[in-house]
Write a protein that holds these residues in place. Sequence first.
Motif, PDB file in Angstrom:
ATOM      1  N   GLY A   2       0.842  -1.193   0.000  1.00  0.00           N
ATOM      2  CA  GLY A   2       0.000   0.000   0.000  1.00  0.00           C
ATOM      3  C   GLY A   2       0.874   1.237   0.000  1.00  0.00           C
ATOM      4  O   GLY A   2       1.610   1.488   0.958  1.00  0.00           O
ATOM      5  N   LEU A   3       0.825   2.007  -1.098  1.00  0.00           N
ATOM      6  CA  LEU A   3       1.755   3.125  -1.259  1.00  0.00           C
ATOM      7  C   LEU A   3       1.036   4.469  -1.293  1.00  0.00           C
ATOM      8  O   LEU A   3       1.349   5.345  -2.096  1.00  0.00           O
ATOM      9  CB  LEU A   3       2.590   2.920  -2.534  1.00  0.00           C
ATOM     10  N   GLY A   4       0.078   4.616  -0.393  1.00  0.00           N
ATOM     11  CA  GLY A   4      -0.618   5.893  -0.267  1.00  0.00           C
ATOM     12  C   GLY A   4       0.197   6.870   0.559  1.00  0.00           C
ATOM     13  O   GLY A   4       1.428   6.822   0.567  1.00  0.00           O
ATOM     14  N   HIS A   5      -0.481   7.741   1.299  1.00  0.00           N
ATOM     15  CA  HIS A   5       0.211   8.770   2.074  1.00  0.00           C
ATOM     16  C   HIS A   5       1.213   8.161   3.051  1.00  0.00           C
ATOM     17  O   HIS A   5       2.384   8.556   3.101  1.00  0.00           O
ATOM     18  CB  HIS A   5      -0.810   9.604   2.858  1.00  0.00           C
ATOM     19  N   ILE A   6       0.754   7.187   3.853  1.00  0.00           N
ATOM     20  CA  ILE A   6       1.618   6.609   4.881  1.00  0.00           C
ATOM     21  C   ILE A   6       2.676   5.703   4.263  1.00  0.00           C
ATOM     22  O   ILE A   6       3.860   5.782   4.605  1.00  0.00           O
ATOM     23  CB  ILE A   6       0.780   5.836   5.913  1.00  0.00           C
ATOM     24  N   GLY A   7       2.256   4.839   3.343  1.00  0.00           N
ATOM     25  CA  GLY A   7       3.191   3.909   2.737  1.00  0.00           C
ATOM     26  C   GLY A   7       4.334   4.591   2.004  1.00  0.00           C
ATOM     27  O   GLY A   7       5.500   4.188   2.109  1.00  0.00           O
ATOM     28  N   SER A   8       4.013   5.654   1.272  1.00  0.00           N
ATOM     29  CA  SER A   8       5.039   6.325   0.472  1.00  0.00           C
ATOM     30  C   SER A   8       6.080   7.025   1.344  1.00  0.00           C
ATOM     31  O   SER A   8       7.276   6.961   1.065  1.00  0.00           O
ATOM     32  CB  SER A   8       4.393   7.313  -0.497  1.00  0.00           C
ATOM     33  N   ILE A   9       5.628   7.694   2.423  1.00  0.00           N
ATOM     34  CA  ILE A   9       6.625   8.381   3.265  1.00  0.00           C
ATOM     35  C   ILE A   9       7.357   7.397   4.168  1.00  0.00           C
ATOM     36  O   ILE A   9       8.499   7.642   4.564  1.00  0.00           O
ATOM     37  CB  ILE A   9       5.997   9.526   4.090  1.00  0.00           C
ATOM     38  N   THR A  10       6.728   6.260   4.485  1.00  0.00           N
ATOM     39  CA  THR A  10       7.447   5.203   5.204  1.00  0.00           C
ATOM     40  C   THR A  10       8.588   4.683   4.347  1.00  0.00           C
ATOM     41  O   THR A  10       9.715   4.508   4.824  1.00  0.00           O
ATOM     42  CB  THR A  10       6.497   4.052   5.579  1.00  0.00           C
ATOM     43  N   ALA A  11       8.296   4.452   3.067  1.00  0.00           N
ATOM     44  CA  ALA A  11       9.336   3.987   2.136  1.00  0.00           C
ATOM     45  C   ALA A  11      10.457   5.017   2.009  1.00  0.00           C
ATOM     46  O   ALA A  11      11.651   4.667   2.033  1.00  0.00           O
ATOM     47  CB  ALA A  11       8.714   3.703   0.779  1.00  0.00           C
ATOM     48  N   LEU A  69       8.980  -2.345  -7.630  1.00  0.00           N
ATOM     49  CA  LEU A  69       7.539  -2.580  -7.515  1.00  0.00           C
ATOM     50  C   LEU A  69       7.221  -4.023  -7.875  1.00  0.00           C
ATOM     51  O   LEU A  69       7.663  -4.537  -8.914  1.00  0.00           O
ATOM     52  CB  LEU A  69       6.769  -1.620  -8.431  1.00  0.00           C
ATOM     53  N   ALA A  70       6.479  -4.687  -6.991  1.00  0.00           N
ATOM     54  CA  ALA A  70       6.101  -6.091  -7.206  1.00  0.00           C
ATOM     55  C   ALA A  70       4.713  -6.152  -7.828  1.00  0.00           C
ATOM     56  O   ALA A  70       3.937  -5.190  -7.786  1.00  0.00           O
ATOM     57  CB  ALA A  70       6.124  -6.837  -5.877  1.00  0.00           C
ATOM     58  N   ASP A  71       4.387  -7.316  -8.403  1.00  0.00           N
ATOM     59  CA  ASP A  71       3.087  -7.472  -9.062  1.00  0.00           C
ATOM     60  C   ASP A  71       2.065  -8.190  -8.192  1.00  0.00           C
ATOM     61  O   ASP A  71       0.942  -8.432  -8.613  1.00  0.00           O
ATOM     62  CB  ASP A  71       3.246  -8.210 -10.393  1.00  0.00           C
ATOM     63  N   SER A  72       2.435  -8.509  -6.961  1.00  0.00           N
ATOM     64  CA  SER A  72       1.508  -9.157  -6.028  1.00  0.00           C
ATOM     65  C   SER A  72       2.046  -9.018  -4.623  1.00  0.00           C
ATOM     66  O   SER A  72       3.232  -8.733  -4.411  1.00  0.00           O
ATOM     67  CB  SER A  72       1.330 -10.636  -6.368  1.00  0.00           C
ATOM     68  N   ILE A  73       1.175  -9.240  -3.641  1.00  0.00           N
ATOM     69  CA  ILE A  73       1.618  -9.180  -2.243  1.00  0.00           C
ATOM     70  C   ILE A  73       2.619 -10.291  -1.962  1.00  0.00           C
ATOM     71  O   ILE A  73       3.646 -10.085  -1.315  1.00  0.00           O
ATOM     72  CB  ILE A  73       0.416  -9.277  -1.284  1.00  0.00           C
ATOM     73  N   SER A  74       2.322 -11.479  -2.455  1.00  0.00           N
ATOM     74  CA  SER A  74       3.193 -12.629  -2.173  1.00  0.00           C
ATOM     75  C   SER A  74       4.603 -12.418  -2.718  1.00  0.00           C
ATOM     76  O   SER A  74       5.589 -12.763  -2.052  1.00  0.00           O
ATOM     77  CB  SER A  74       2.583 -13.910  -2.742  1.00  0.00           C
ATOM     78  N   SER A  75       4.715 -11.826  -3.906  1.00  0.00           N
ATOM     79  CA  SER A  75       6.050 -11.597  -4.454  1.00  0.00           C
ATOM     80  C   SER A  75       6.762 -10.463  -3.719  1.00  0.00           C
ATOM     81  O   SER A  75       7.986 -10.471  -3.589  1.00  0.00           O
ATOM     82  CB  SER A  75       5.965 -11.283  -5.956  1.00  0.00           C
ATOM     83  N   GLY A  93       7.761  -2.489  -3.132  1.00  0.00           N
ATOM     84  CA  GLY A  93       6.402  -2.065  -2.834  1.00  0.00           C
ATOM     85  C   GLY A  93       5.367  -2.743  -3.689  1.00  0.00           C
ATOM     86  O   GLY A  93       5.671  -3.266  -4.768  1.00  0.00           O
ATOM     87  N   TYR A  94       4.142  -2.740  -3.198  1.00  0.00           N
ATOM     88  CA  TYR A  94       3.024  -3.273  -3.974  1.00  0.00           C
ATOM     89  C   TYR A  94       1.797  -2.416  -3.722  1.00  0.00           C
ATOM     90  O   TYR A  94       1.426  -2.128  -2.575  1.00  0.00           O
ATOM     91  CB  TYR A  94       2.706  -4.721  -3.588  1.00  0.00           C
ATOM     92  N   ASP A  95       1.168  -1.984  -4.817  1.00  0.00           N
ATOM     93  CA  ASP A  95      -0.074  -1.230  -4.739  1.00  0.00           C
ATOM     94  C   ASP A  95      -0.752  -1.305  -6.100  1.00  0.00           C
ATOM     95  O   ASP A  95      -0.312  -0.669  -7.056  1.00  0.00           O
ATOM     96  CB  ASP A  95       0.194   0.230  -4.367  1.00  0.00           C
ATOM     97  N   PRO A  96      -1.836  -2.083  -6.205  1.00  0.00           N
ATOM     98  CA  PRO A  96      -2.496  -2.242  -7.505  1.00  0.00           C
ATOM     99  C   PRO A  96      -3.147  -0.959  -8.001  1.00  0.00           C
ATOM    100  O   PRO A  96      -3.411  -0.813  -9.202  1.00  0.00           O
ATOM    101  CB  PRO A  96      -3.551  -3.316  -7.225  1.00  0.00           C
ATOM    102  N   GLY A  97      -3.398  -0.004  -7.095  1.00  0.00           N
ATOM    103  CA  GLY A  97      -4.034   1.247  -7.495  1.00  0.00           C
ATOM    104  C   GLY A  97      -3.066   2.415  -7.517  1.00  0.00           C
ATOM    105  O   GLY A  97      -3.484   3.573  -7.400  1.00  0.00           O
TER     106      GLY A  97
END
Length: 460
Positions: A186-195, A226-232, A207-211
């Motif tokens: 999840g690379l929204g507000h929190i995910g992106s600044i965490t990264a 960027l991964a194509d799934s959570i598992s990867s 990271g992974y975020d389908p949206g």
Amino acid sequence: TTTLFKQSAATLYSGPAVDYDHFSHGWSVADLGDFTQPGKYNMQTFNKISPKGLAKFPKEFYDVFSADDKGNRMAHAIMLRSHKLQEEEVDTSVRAIARCGAGTNNIPVARMTELGIPVFNTPGANANAVKELVLCGMLLGSRRIVDGVNHMKDLGSQGLARERVEKDKALFGGRELKGKTLAVIGLGHIGSITARDAGALGMELVGYDPGLSVSTALKLPRDMKLADSISSAVANADYISLNIPYIKGSPEEGGTHGIIGHDIIRHFKSDAVLLNFARGELVDSKAMKDFLDGGDEGRYISDFPDDELWNHKNAVILPHLGASTEEAEDSAAAMAADTLRLYIEHGTIRHSVNFPDTNLPEIATSCIRITVVNKNQSGVLSKITEVFAKHNMNITQQINHSRGTIAYNVIDVDPTDADNCSLKDVQQEITMLDGCLSTRVLFGTPGAGYARNLEGQYFV
């Protein structure tokens, strides 16, 4: 923000006189004085809202009160934090609801949509606070800090701390973050600044975020994969941060309940640390317990109560501290207040979870702004414009946006050529159109001009 709210759509008007006779809510006109202060919007709050946020409401135009101090007053808008809002707490006069936070699970959003009431949130307002706790969580998962603190308290109670400290510190060894891999789901507000901040600590990022939007992608660290799934994404990660919304239903049903279950956890490294500062229900607790029981290296750090893992030696359960900082509460309340003022005073919609973003340019001083909420069905807009045409009111600018079952219109009309202009008759005629839910005239007395079509009954 200060200049934005110097003049609302209501106070800008300098056109011809119009017949305007609406009140600030329905019920009995004779009882009007019991319900509201004339000339003010009634803002009802639940929970303790930051004073810095409430200060955004000018006292000359807004009367702000808590649910306990409401008395007989009818609310025009609601602000809340964690209070679980019930439909019976929403007065007929309520135009909008804003939550000082990102999640809106404590608000009956679907029902509010049916009633034509926009629900707003404050995305990103608490992002820094949560991000800092995620970084703290990584440190808690890297070293047995909590266990070490408790051990020192125990030794201190026995008077053995100085004697045993050097010998016993070997019990609480750990590892460093630098060079380790963090998977951000999840690379929204929190995910992106965490990264971003984890990268500054020398961590490898996936990271992974389908949206994922283009604008968000441009803000991510350049070397983030960027991964194509959570598992990867989690397969080779030392730390995994969950930053996705909770949606009722299983992943197979399109929801996110228990999305981190056996199917995902089996891809974890044996010493992976899962950081859940999003929602407790995202993680299948039994599956996580099986993972933690399978060895002594994996960790689970969560900001939510967990009946399965609350006392597990490899879990650290925090009391939902993510957004519990003074700065986050101030920021969320201020954003919520600004959002409500934009809607109430100008008809602008932003940060709504059930209405479409809508923004019409500044209104001309010779015009009156009217907003219409209707069911998203064919033919309603043409009927609305026909009413204005019938009363010789020229539409100078308008916008119509829809989202799901709801359509929202902002219309500026010039009454200059209207004969015996009766704004109240125009509003009633539009409000009672088939498919219309509510209308607002942003003109005249603050708090006035709101009308609803309640199952064929007209309320103003």
